[in-house]
Design a protein around this motif. Sequence first.
Motif, mmCIF file in Angstrom:
data_model
loop_
_atom_site.group_PDB
_atom_site.id
_atom_site.type_symbol
_atom_site.label_atom_id
_atom_site.label_comp_id
_atom_site.label_asym_id
_atom_site.label_seq_id
_atom_site.Cartn_x
_atom_site.Cartn_y
_atom_site.Cartn_z
ATOM 1 N N THR A 82 0.824 -1.203 0.000
ATOM 2 C CA THR A 82 0.000 0.000 0.000
ATOM 3 C C THR A 82 0.859 1.254 0.000
ATOM 4 N N CYS A 110 -3.049 -3.389 -3.849
ATOM 5 C CA CYS A 110 -2.925 -2.025 -3.317
ATOM 6 C C CYS A 110 -2.062 -1.163 -4.217
ATOM 7 N N SER A 113 -4.158 -0.610 -7.610
ATOM 8 C CA SER A 113 -5.377 0.204 -7.660
ATOM 9 C C SER A 113 -5.786 0.777 -6.314
ATOM 10 N N GLY A 114 -5.009 0.589 -5.287
ATOM 11 C CA GLY A 114 -5.442 0.981 -3.963
ATOM 12 C C GLY A 114 -6.095 -0.166 -3.212
ATOM 13 N N ASP A 118 -10.101 2.169 -0.244
ATOM 14 C CA ASP A 118 -10.605 3.307 -1.008
ATOM 15 C C ASP A 118 -10.954 4.412 -0.014
ATOM 16 N N GLN A 124 -4.729 5.742 -4.947
ATOM 17 C CA GLN A 124 -5.488 4.727 -5.694
ATOM 18 C C GLN A 124 -4.676 4.230 -6.886
ATOM 19 N N ARG B 151 -10.293 13.486 -1.230
ATOM 20 C CA ARG B 151 -8.878 13.122 -1.263
ATOM 21 C C ARG B 151 -8.051 14.396 -1.203
#
Lengths: 170, 161
Positions: A82, A110, A113-114, A118, A124, B151
Amino acid sequence: MGRIKQRRHYEERYRGNFFTTNLNALIGWGRRYSLFHYPFITACCGMEYMSAACGHWDFDRFGVGMTTFSPRQADMLFVVGTITQKEAPVLKTVYDQLVEPKWVIACGACAVSGGIYDNYAVVQGIDKIIPVDVYIPGCPPRPETILDAIDKLQDKIQHQKQDWRWKPKS
Amino acid sequence: METKKLTDDLKLNFENKIVEVTEQFGDDIIVINKDALLGIARFLKEKPYDFAMLLDLTCVDYQGRDPRFEMVYHFFSLSQNKRLRIKVPLSESKLTISSLTPLWKNANWLEREVYDMFGVHFEGHPDLRRLFMYDEFEGYPLRKDYPLRKRQPIFHMRNEE
């Protein structure tokens, strides 16, 4: 005498003593089997990376043996795990410090695409920060998948248009 | 026996500061006023109750309720093998509470985390900065009114023009 004909002629004459190739393929061959990689490991996928890198699956067999812990001595970045928003500038800096030519593998859901995260903290997908060559899906991916990704990356390196320092600019 | 003694003793010493005393799974839960927190914590840490260990310290956001936030402290007494939970309601307009760092050193980072995630200010904390999020981050992400999809990247992302 045409070039192909000439090449055939020499191959007939000196059979077994040399082979012909082109510089692009030769450099690609050299590069694909001498990848120095920098493992950027932040999370649980690191366990799978470790088993892929060490004795059991051992991707040293394919010429990815050299693990360096300085990006200045590496040309392949293994992003495993991550990447949070706070860590994004670090990853960017490490990528910028890699020597050219450089390649990136995003390993695990991770990094791709994350993954399940989320939320406010997680980037992401690392392709929002740096360009990625090969994506490895899975949460976590099996070591075989990592070996397959290395195989695909080596194919890509072999067949890409190589660049080198003294190459004449067209 | 010991349970009764502790709650009774607390009621005796801090009679108008105790809001509610309940019990769950054999552990006491005590709701107190926030101005008595430091006094009660010191009382609990000393002998004979000897709650030498601050297990955890966190905050809950009950959005829509009048004292919107609630601090939750978990204590553990090694000598008595007893757990104790203390809850302190906090209203949104005055989101400050006294820090427990003079009594338990590990409250330092725990309180920084609560400050980071909920925006509770701790009076007397030696170094109240964000713990997990970066300094540029605005807002408090674990509050219920923080937008789900908001974000805050540090720098401009690729592929997003």
